[in-house]
Design an enzyme around this catalytic site. Sequence first.
Site, short mmCIF file in Angstrom:
data_model
loop_
_atom_site.label_atom_id
_atom_site.label_comp_id
_atom_site.label_asym_id
_atom_site.label_seq_id
_atom_site.Cartn_x
_atom_site.Cartn_y
_atom_site.Cartn_z
N SER A 21 28.65 -64.48 -18.05
CA SER A 21 29.17 -64.27 -19.41
C SER A 21 28.41 -63.15 -20.12
O SER A 21 29.01 -62.32 -20.82
CB SER A 21 29.01 -65.56 -20.22
N GLY A 92 38.95 -64.41 -16.13
CA GLY A 92 39.47 -64.86 -17.42
C GLY A 92 38.69 -64.23 -18.57
O GLY A 92 39.26 -63.88 -19.61
N ARG A 120 47.12 -68.24 -15.50
CA ARG A 120 46.26 -68.85 -16.54
C ARG A 120 46.81 -68.59 -17.94
O ARG A 120 47.38 -67.54 -18.21
CB ARG A 120 44.82 -68.36 -16.36
N GLN A 167 36.04 -67.90 -24.75
CA GLN A 167 36.90 -66.74 -24.47
C GLN A 167 37.87 -66.53 -25.63
O GLN A 167 38.10 -65.40 -26.06
CB GLN A 167 37.64 -66.94 -23.15
N ASP A 313 31.62 -75.20 -16.73
CA ASP A 313 31.71 -74.65 -15.37
C ASP A 313 30.88 -75.45 -14.36
O ASP A 313 30.97 -75.20 -13.15
CB ASP A 313 31.26 -73.18 -15.36
N ARG A 344 40.61 -77.57 -11.40
CA ARG A 344 39.36 -78.12 -10.86
C ARG A 344 39.31 -79.64 -10.94
O ARG A 344 38.58 -80.27 -10.16
CB ARG A 344 38.15 -77.50 -11.58
N ARG A 386 33.67 -71.69 -7.74
CA ARG A 386 32.86 -72.87 -8.09
C ARG A 386 33.22 -74.07 -7.21
O ARG A 386 32.38 -74.94 -6.97
CB ARG A 386 32.99 -73.20 -9.58
C1 S3P Z 1 33.32 -68.02 -20.47
C2 S3P Z 1 33.79 -69.11 -21.13
C3 S3P Z 1 34.29 -70.33 -20.46
C4 S3P Z 1 33.83 -70.40 -19.01
C5 S3P Z 1 34.01 -69.09 -18.30
C6 S3P Z 1 33.21 -67.99 -19.00
C7 S3P Z 1 32.88 -66.85 -21.24
O1 S3P Z 1 35.70 -70.32 -20.50
O2 S3P Z 1 34.55 -71.39 -18.33
O3 S3P Z 1 33.57 -69.18 -16.97
O4 S3P Z 1 32.21 -65.96 -20.69
O5 S3P Z 1 33.21 -66.79 -22.44
P1 S3P Z 1 36.48 -70.90 -21.78
O6 S3P Z 1 35.99 -70.15 -22.93
O7 S3P Z 1 37.93 -70.63 -21.55
O8 S3P Z 1 36.17 -72.36 -21.79
#
Ligand code: S3P
Length: 426
Positions: A21, A92, A120, A167, A313, A344, A386
Site C-alpha cells: 500500500s 485494485g 471487481r 481504496q 488481507d 477469499r 494471498r
Molecule cells: C488497500 C486497501 C485494502 C486492501 C488492499 C490494499 C490499499 O482494500 O485489501 O490489499 O492499499 O488501500 P480495500 O480498501 O478495498 O479494503
Amino acid sequence: MKFTHTTRSLKGELTVPGDKSISHRAVMFGSLAEGTTEITHFLRGADCLSTIDCFRKMGVEIQEFQDRILVHGKGLHGLHAPASILDCGNSGTTTRLISGILAGQAFSSELTGDASIQKRPMGRIITPLLQMGASVESLRGNGCVPLRIQGRSLKGIHYQSPVASAQVKSCVLLAGLYSDGVTSVTEPALSRNHTELMLSYFGARVTAEGTTASIAPDPVLCGASVKVPGDISSAAYFLAAALMVPGSEVLLRNVGINPTRDGILRVIRSMGGQVDILNETTAGGEPTADLLVHSSSLHGTVIEGSLIPTLIDEIPVLAVLAAAAEGTTVIRNAEELKVKESNRLDLMVDSLSRMGADIEGTVDGMIIRGGRPLHGTVIDSHLDHRIAMSFAVASLTADGETDITNAECVNISYPAFYEDLAGLML
Ligand code: S3P
C-alpha cells in the site's frame, strides 16, 4: 508447485519486502509532487510495477535502481494524457486510487486490468466520483473496468462511505486535491490511513478525526524521501508459520505496525500467541518494529467489527492459523473478502475443508473448529497471491503433498516468498 514437509522448525531472521500500500502511494504522490521523491525498500511486486507503468504513461520519469526508486514529480497539474489505455494489471489499489487522480485531470483516459480486476466492483468509487461532478463511465455498463474517465474540475463533498475501504477513501481524497473546496470521507470503521499520513508528509492539508478524513484542495505537494516499512501483510505468513510449527523462533525485521494495519498482532495475542515487539521507531508517520515470534499453543478467538479492516488481507492466513488452534474461531463482518482478488471467503472454506479442517462458511465470515490434522491435496490458488501463500503455510503442518496451482502468482506482492520461507526451514 508441490510442498511436502516433514514437521521441522522455522528459525532465523528475515526482512520482508516493502509495504504494498505504501509503495503504491509513494509512486503516485511522488508523481503529483514538485521535485524528486526517493523511495527505499520499494516493493517490486507486479502490482506496484503496474502503478509505475501507469504514471510513466502519463509522462512521469521514474528511475529504478537496485536500492531505490526515484520519481521525478510533475506537480499536481503536470501529468499528460496517456497515449494508450492504462493497464492496472491485478491491482485494485492502482485502479481505484488512480481513478480519483484521473477524475481531476485536464484530459480523458481509459483504464483496465486483468481478468480478476475486470470483475471487481468499481461502483464503490464511481458513485462518490459522480457526486463530485466527475465523468466516469464503466464501458461495459457492469460497474467494472474498463473505465473511461473524462477529467474535469470537481466539487468538494462529504462522502459517507458504506464500506470501510482505504481504496475508496483514498480515491475520494485524491479527487479532493482537484476540487473546489474541502472533501471529506467518513467510513463505518477506520481503514488503513497511509494516504492521510503520506499526503500530509508531502505537504497536503489533511485532517483526520475518528473515522473521518478531510483534505483541502490544490496544495503544493513537495517530493520527499520515503522509507517503506516491511509489509505486515507479508510478515503475516511467517508469523502464522512460526506460531504453528513447534520449536520455531523467527525475527522479522522492520515491519510496519501502523495501528490501522496491526489487527493480526492483536488477534495473535488473543489466541495465546507470543510475538515480541522490539525496536519500535517511526518514519514518515509510519511506525515500524522488529517482530520476534515464537511457536505457541493457540486457542480460538472472535474476529469481528472494527478489527476487520485492520487485518482484511490477513484473514486467509488467520483462517489457517485458526485451523491449527484448539477450539473455535469465529470470523464475522468480513463480507469484503468476497470481492478481493478472488472470493477469499469461499476459497478458504472450500480449500481448508478439503485439507481436512472443520470449517463452515457463513454469510459474512466463517467458523473454524480448530485442532484437526490437515492433509495435503491440490489447492487451486485462483491466481490469488494471498491464497497461494496461505496454503504454503498450511502445507507446513499437513501430511502428504500439497500442490498449489499457479503458485507463482505470489509475484503480485512477494516475488521471493517461497525462497524466503525455505530459508527459514531447518
Ligand atoms: C488497500 C486497501 C485494502 C486492501 C488492499 C490494499 C490499499 O482494500 O485489501 O490489499 O492499499 O488501500 P480495500 O480498501 O478495498 O479494503
